[in-house]
Design a protein around this motif. Structure first.
Motif, PDB file in Angstrom:
ATOM      1  N   LYS A   1     -13.395  -9.301   6.134  1.00  0.00           N
ATOM      2  CA  LYS A   1     -14.538 -10.205   6.245  1.00  0.00           C
ATOM      3  C   LYS A   1     -14.666 -11.063   4.984  1.00  0.00           C
ATOM      4  N   ALA A   2     -14.442 -10.437   3.830  1.00  0.00           N
ATOM      5  CA  ALA A   2     -14.537 -11.170   2.568  1.00  0.00           C
ATOM      6  C   ALA A   2     -13.451 -12.229   2.469  1.00  0.00           C
ATOM      7  N   ALA A   3     -12.249 -11.905   2.922  1.00  0.00           N
ATOM      8  CA  ALA A   3     -11.137 -12.856   2.839  1.00  0.00           C
ATOM      9  C   ALA A   3     -11.393 -14.086   3.695  1.00  0.00           C
ATOM     10  N   ALA A   4     -12.125 -13.915   4.790  1.00  0.00           N
ATOM     11  CA  ALA A   4     -12.399 -15.041   5.687  1.00  0.00           C
ATOM     12  C   ALA A   4     -13.595 -15.865   5.237  1.00  0.00           C
ATOM     13  N   GLU A   5     -14.253 -15.434   4.165  1.00  0.00           N
ATOM     14  CA  GLU A   5     -15.429 -16.134   3.657  1.00  0.00           C
ATOM     15  C   GLU A   5     -15.014 -17.158   2.593  1.00  0.00           C
ATOM     16  N   PRO A   6     -15.112 -18.461   2.900  1.00  0.00           N
ATOM     17  CA  PRO A   6     -14.665 -19.476   1.936  1.00  0.00           C
ATOM     18  C   PRO A   6     -15.552 -19.606   0.705  1.00  0.00           C
ATOM     19  N   ASN A   7     -16.783 -19.125   0.796  1.00  0.00           N
ATOM     20  CA  ASN A   7     -17.712 -19.211  -0.328  1.00  0.00           C
ATOM     21  C   ASN A   7     -17.580 -17.949  -1.182  1.00  0.00           C
ATOM     22  N   ILE A   8     -17.045 -18.089  -2.387  1.00  0.00           N
ATOM     23  CA  ILE A   8     -16.785 -16.938  -3.240  1.00  0.00           C
ATOM     24  C   ILE A   8     -18.056 -16.162  -3.551  1.00  0.00           C
ATOM     25  N   GLU A   9     -19.188 -16.845  -3.681  1.00  0.00           N
ATOM     26  CA  GLU A   9     -20.429 -16.157  -3.995  1.00  0.00           C
ATOM     27  C   GLU A   9     -20.872 -15.250  -2.860  1.00  0.00           C
ATOM     28  N   LYS A  10     -20.549 -15.628  -1.637  1.00  0.00           N
ATOM     29  CA  LYS A  10     -20.874 -14.777  -0.482  1.00  0.00           C
ATOM     30  C   LYS A  10     -19.831 -13.676  -0.310  1.00  0.00           C
ATOM     31  N   ALA A  11     -18.610 -13.956  -0.753  1.00  0.00           N
ATOM     32  CA  ALA A  11     -17.544 -12.962  -0.595  1.00  0.00           C
ATOM     33  C   ALA A  11     -17.643 -11.834  -1.616  1.00  0.00           C
ATOM     34  N   LEU A  12     -18.127 -12.123  -2.820  1.00  0.00           N
ATOM     35  CA  LEU A  12     -18.124 -11.125  -3.885  1.00  0.00           C
ATOM     36  C   LEU A  12     -18.899  -9.847  -3.551  1.00  0.00           C
ATOM     37  N   PRO A  13     -20.081  -9.920  -2.924  1.00  0.00           N
ATOM     38  CA  PRO A  13     -20.761  -8.668  -2.561  1.00  0.00           C
ATOM     39  C   PRO A  13     -19.952  -7.818  -1.586  1.00  0.00           C
TER      40      PRO A  13
ATOM     41  N   ASN B   1       0.839  -1.193   0.000  1.00  0.00           N
ATOM     42  CA  ASN B   1       0.000   0.000   0.000  1.00  0.00           C
ATOM     43  C   ASN B   1       0.877   1.247   0.000  1.00  0.00           C
ATOM     44  N   PHE B   2       1.505   1.530  -1.132  1.00  0.00           N
ATOM     45  CA  PHE B   2       2.446   2.635  -1.225  1.00  0.00           C
ATOM     46  C   PHE B   2       1.758   3.993  -1.236  1.00  0.00           C
ATOM     47  N   SER B   3       0.450   4.014  -1.472  1.00  0.00           N
ATOM     48  CA  SER B   3      -0.300   5.261  -1.375  1.00  0.00           C
ATOM     49  C   SER B   3      -0.603   5.605   0.075  1.00  0.00           C
ATOM     50  N   GLN B   4      -0.399   4.658   0.967  1.00  0.00           N
ATOM     51  CA  GLN B   4      -0.744   4.817   2.381  1.00  0.00           C
ATOM     52  C   GLN B   4      -2.235   5.086   2.555  1.00  0.00           C
ATOM     53  N   TYR B   5      -3.018   4.472   1.686  1.00  0.00           N
ATOM     54  CA  TYR B   5      -4.473   4.578   1.765  1.00  0.00           C
ATOM     55  C   TYR B   5      -4.965   3.912   3.041  1.00  0.00           C
ATOM     56  N   SER B   6      -5.987   4.505   3.665  1.00  0.00           N
ATOM     57  CA  SER B   6      -6.528   3.932   4.891  1.00  0.00           C
ATOM     58  C   SER B   6      -7.999   4.310   5.036  1.00  0.00           C
ATOM     59  N   ASN B   7      -8.841   3.276   5.137  1.00  0.00           N
ATOM     60  CA  ASN B   7     -10.266   3.478   5.358  1.00  0.00           C
ATOM     61  C   ASN B   7     -10.764   2.276   6.148  1.00  0.00           C
ATOM     62  N   LYS B   8     -11.208   2.508   7.379  1.00  0.00           N
ATOM     63  CA  LYS B   8     -11.587   1.406   8.265  1.00  0.00           C
ATOM     64  C   LYS B   8     -12.730   0.584   7.690  1.00  0.00           C
ATOM     65  N   GLN B   9     -13.704   1.238   7.066  1.00  0.00           N
ATOM     66  CA  GLN B   9     -14.829   0.505   6.501  1.00  0.00           C
ATOM     67  C   GLN B   9     -14.352  -0.431   5.385  1.00  0.00           C
ATOM     68  N   PHE B  10     -13.456   0.073   4.554  1.00  0.00           N
ATOM     69  CA  PHE B  10     -12.863  -0.769   3.502  1.00  0.00           C
ATOM     70  C   PHE B  10     -12.125  -1.951   4.126  1.00  0.00           C
ATOM     71  N   ASP B  11     -11.287  -1.686   5.124  1.00  0.00           N
ATOM     72  CA  ASP B  11     -10.517  -2.747   5.775  1.00  0.00           C
ATOM     73  C   ASP B  11     -11.423  -3.824   6.343  1.00  0.00           C
ATOM     74  N   ASP B  12     -12.483  -3.407   7.017  1.00  0.00           N
ATOM     75  CA  ASP B  12     -13.399  -4.381   7.633  1.00  0.00           C
ATOM     76  C   ASP B  12     -14.038  -5.268   6.572  1.00  0.00           C
ATOM     77  N   LEU B  13     -14.405  -4.675   5.452  1.00  0.00           N
ATOM     78  CA  LEU B  13     -15.074  -5.437   4.397  1.00  0.00           C
ATOM     79  C   LEU B  13     -14.129  -6.449   3.747  1.00  0.00           C
ATOM     80  N   VAL B  14     -12.908  -6.024   3.417  1.00  0.00           N
ATOM     81  CA  VAL B  14     -12.003  -6.960   2.732  1.00  0.00           C
ATOM     82  C   VAL B  14     -11.540  -8.060   3.682  1.00  0.00           C
TER      83      VAL B  14
END
Length: 615
Positions: free
Chosen positions: A547-559, A532-545
């Motif tokens: 949560k998505a990464a921990a979801e083994p079902n890709i169809e549930k992770a995509l939204p 992350n060389f832009s040093q971008y930071s957004n807590k809502q974004f972090d929480d979503l990605v």
């Protein structure tokens, strides 16, 4: 671990994360790996998933697998890329006596240590030297390489791999202990691998990797404390032929990670004996189809066939990789039959090549899972203001850039995840709108660009990158009244400056390490990510990605990924310019060169399959 040039870039500055990332940041210019090919993007892929089970799965959890017939999740199907079929072939396709493949990359590798590799120049060599547990086939499905089979526990956390009988280049067997050592070396905070967070989901990784603290808040653990954290890492050689990896939580794409450059096995005894010189030609021990014969600094690397290779022996006897960075020189080498694949082709030459009676038959085009962009330093003025970042995006006419300046090779981008990957969202992002851009800039306190501070746009040396950066410079002057300065640096220096100094604006590109949105979103834009060389930071974004990464079902992770990308695109930590593709010339005597959307360099995932025909 590539190059982006609207028509042919060839290296990705993996600001990688590979590359890998490493992110793989598109590094050099020229046709190689850059513009999204003129035709269309590849069709949407099937979602990544674990290998099919041999028994009924437990409800809602990743299911156990064994020696899969199709071991990995289907990845994006690459656009059909024909060999230059129209070119004449020798009778009965007789093989040439000298099986030598000659290729040029845009700059010297920073390293060929798999743990430390982060740029495409490094990754392309590592790929030829090392075999992983699994590898991508030309259609981007996975096949076992060192692994013979694997299984997954009912809760999706414990992966167990059985290994084949595989040898190192010195004849010794490759063991599970070699993989355990390599993964723990990758996680070791003292190693400082730019790709360590690739295995962030392994149990115990975060504690181990954070053991030394940060630059601002350093820690001083004892050797005993570090050893305890190392032992707690969820990687264990059960015996010589059994490797077990335990995750902190299930992730459906985990097996895809294992094909990545940085997860190659490494011999502990060799590293400890030679230290930083373990990758010298006289010292290095590998397990891939080729070994390192020589490395002439600022000139070329020569690989030779590995006589102890355990897989199918390549037909090629040697691969000669040169480091010519001058576009016209590299192109002349191709025309003079000194290279088998064009390194770059100047953008302006594309129309002529498409109508040339001979060379038009040597054109090979394909798509890349890659995005070319301009990053901002999100934390420092003037780009700490969203209005400024959005104004810059709205002020760039990417359609004209792609269609007129780059002759229709790339496809304009409005978001980050490219076509052909799960999670691509064609309907989000900003359209070219100079009036709105001016309004936002005025809202930020800079009406008509007045009072805007001096800003420099940095890029790595390449005529192709220079053309694109000058276009950006002209657009910002024309549409916002802002003068920006350009500065360029040689590749290795540039990558270091981007990673450590975080310039206000920097040229970058990202080539997917594996076909899953996690690689494009969490890997690159999560707060604190090494890429992350832009040093971008957004807590809502972090929480979503997360949560998505921990979801083994890709169809549930995509939204979840879709919502995260909308947030990130609206925050505008970068100017999305275009989706990358490939425009190359390939000699008619090259057989078996099959490019894929994940290549660090053209076809490099499958160079082992190349044959040279008699001319």
């Amino acid at each position: 671990m590539a190059n982006l040039n609207g028509s042919q870039l060839n290296n990705v500055l993996q600001i990688r994360m590979r590359r890998r990332q490493l992110m793989k940041v598109l590094a050099a210019g020229g046709v190689g790996m850059t513009a999204l090919i003129v035709a269309c993007a590849p069709p949407p892929p099937q979602p990544a998933a674990a290998p099919p089970p041999t028994t009924a799965p437990a409800a809602a959890a990743p299911t156990p697998t064994s020696a899969p017939a199709k071991p990995a999740a289907p990845a994006p199907t690459p656009t059909a890329v024909a060999q230059p079929a129209a070119a004449p072939k020798p009778a009965a396709e007789q093989l040439a006596k000298d099986q030598i493949f000659r290729f040029n990359i845009f700059g010297e590798p920073n390293t060929i240590d798999p743990t430390l590799a982060e740029d495409n120049n490094s990754s392309v060599v590592v790929t030829q030297l090392f075999d992983h547990l699994v590898r991508y086939k030309p259609d981007l499905t996975l096949e076992p390489t060192v692994a013979d089979s694997w299984s997954v526990s009912s809760d999706g956390k414990v992966w167990t791999f059985k290994l084949k009988d595989v040898k190192w280049s010195d004849g010794k067997p490759v063991t599970a202990k070699d993989f355990e050592y390599s993964l723990k070396r990758l996680a070791d905070p003292k190693t400082a691998s730019p790709y360590a967070e690739f295995i962030i989901d392994v149990k115990g990784f975060e504690d181990y990797h954070a053991a030394l603290g940060t630059k601002e808040k350093p820690k001083q653990p004892t050797d005993a404390e570090l050893a305890k954290l190392r032992d707690a890492l969820g990687v264990k050689a059960v015996d010589d032929k059994t490797l077990q990896i335990e995750l902190a939580h299930p992730i459906g794409y985990f097996v895809n990670l294992l094909a990545h450059t940085n997860l190659a096995p490494i011999r502990q005894d060799v590293v400890e004996k030679f230290g930083a010189k373990w990758t010298d030609p006289a010292n290095i021990i590998v397990n891939g189809p080729f070994t390192l014969e020589s490395w002439s600094p600022k000139s070329k690397i020569v690989l030779k066939r590995n006589p102890n290779y355990s897989g199918k022996a390549p037909t090629l006897e040697r691969i000669e990789i040169t480091f010519v960075t001058e576009e016209t020189t590299a192109y002349a080498s191709y025309l003079n039959n000194e290279l088998d694949v064009s390194h770059t082709v100047a953008d302006a030459q594309i129309p002529q090549l498409r109508t040339d009676a001979k060379l038009s038959k040597e054109i090979v085009q394909s798509t890349q899972l890659a995005t070319y962009y301009i990053g901002f330093n999100y934390q420092k003025s003037p780009f700490d203001k969203k209005q400024v970042r959005q104004a810059f995006q709205l002020a760039i006419d990417t359609k004209t850039l792609c269609e007129k300046v780059l002759y229709g090779v790339p496809k304009p981008a409005k978001s980050f995840i490219p076509p052909g990957m799960p999670g691509h969202q064609p309907d989000i992002g900003f359209d070219f709108n100079p009036a709105k851009a001016k309004a936002l800039l005025a809202e930020a306190g800079y009406p008509d660009g007045k009072g805007f501070p001096p800003v420099t746009l940095s890029y790595n040396t390449s005529p192709a990158h220079k053309l694109r950066m000058e276009y950006i410079q002209a657009q910002l002057k024309q549409n916002l009244g802002i003068d920006i300065q350009l500065e360029n640096w040689e590749g290795a220096t540039y990558f270091r400056k981007v990673a450590t100094e975080h310039p206000p604006m920097y040229r970058a590109g990202w080539l997917g390490d594996y076909p899953h949105p996690n690689n494009f979103l969490r890997q690159l834009w999560e707060t604190g990510s090494g890429e992350n060389f832009s040093q971008y930071s957004n807590k809502q974004f972090d929480d979503l990605v997360r949560k998505a990464a921990a979801e083994p079902n890709i169809e549930k992770a995509l939204p979840l990924y879709a919502e995260a990308q909308k947030i990130m695109v609206d925050d505008a930590p970068a100017i999305w310019l275009y989706f990358v593709g490939v425009f190359r010339l390939v000699k008619p005597w090259v057989k078996g060169l099959t490019p894929t959307p994940l290549d660090a360099y053209f076809g490099s995932l499958n160079w082992r399959n190349i044959q040279i025909l008699a001319r």
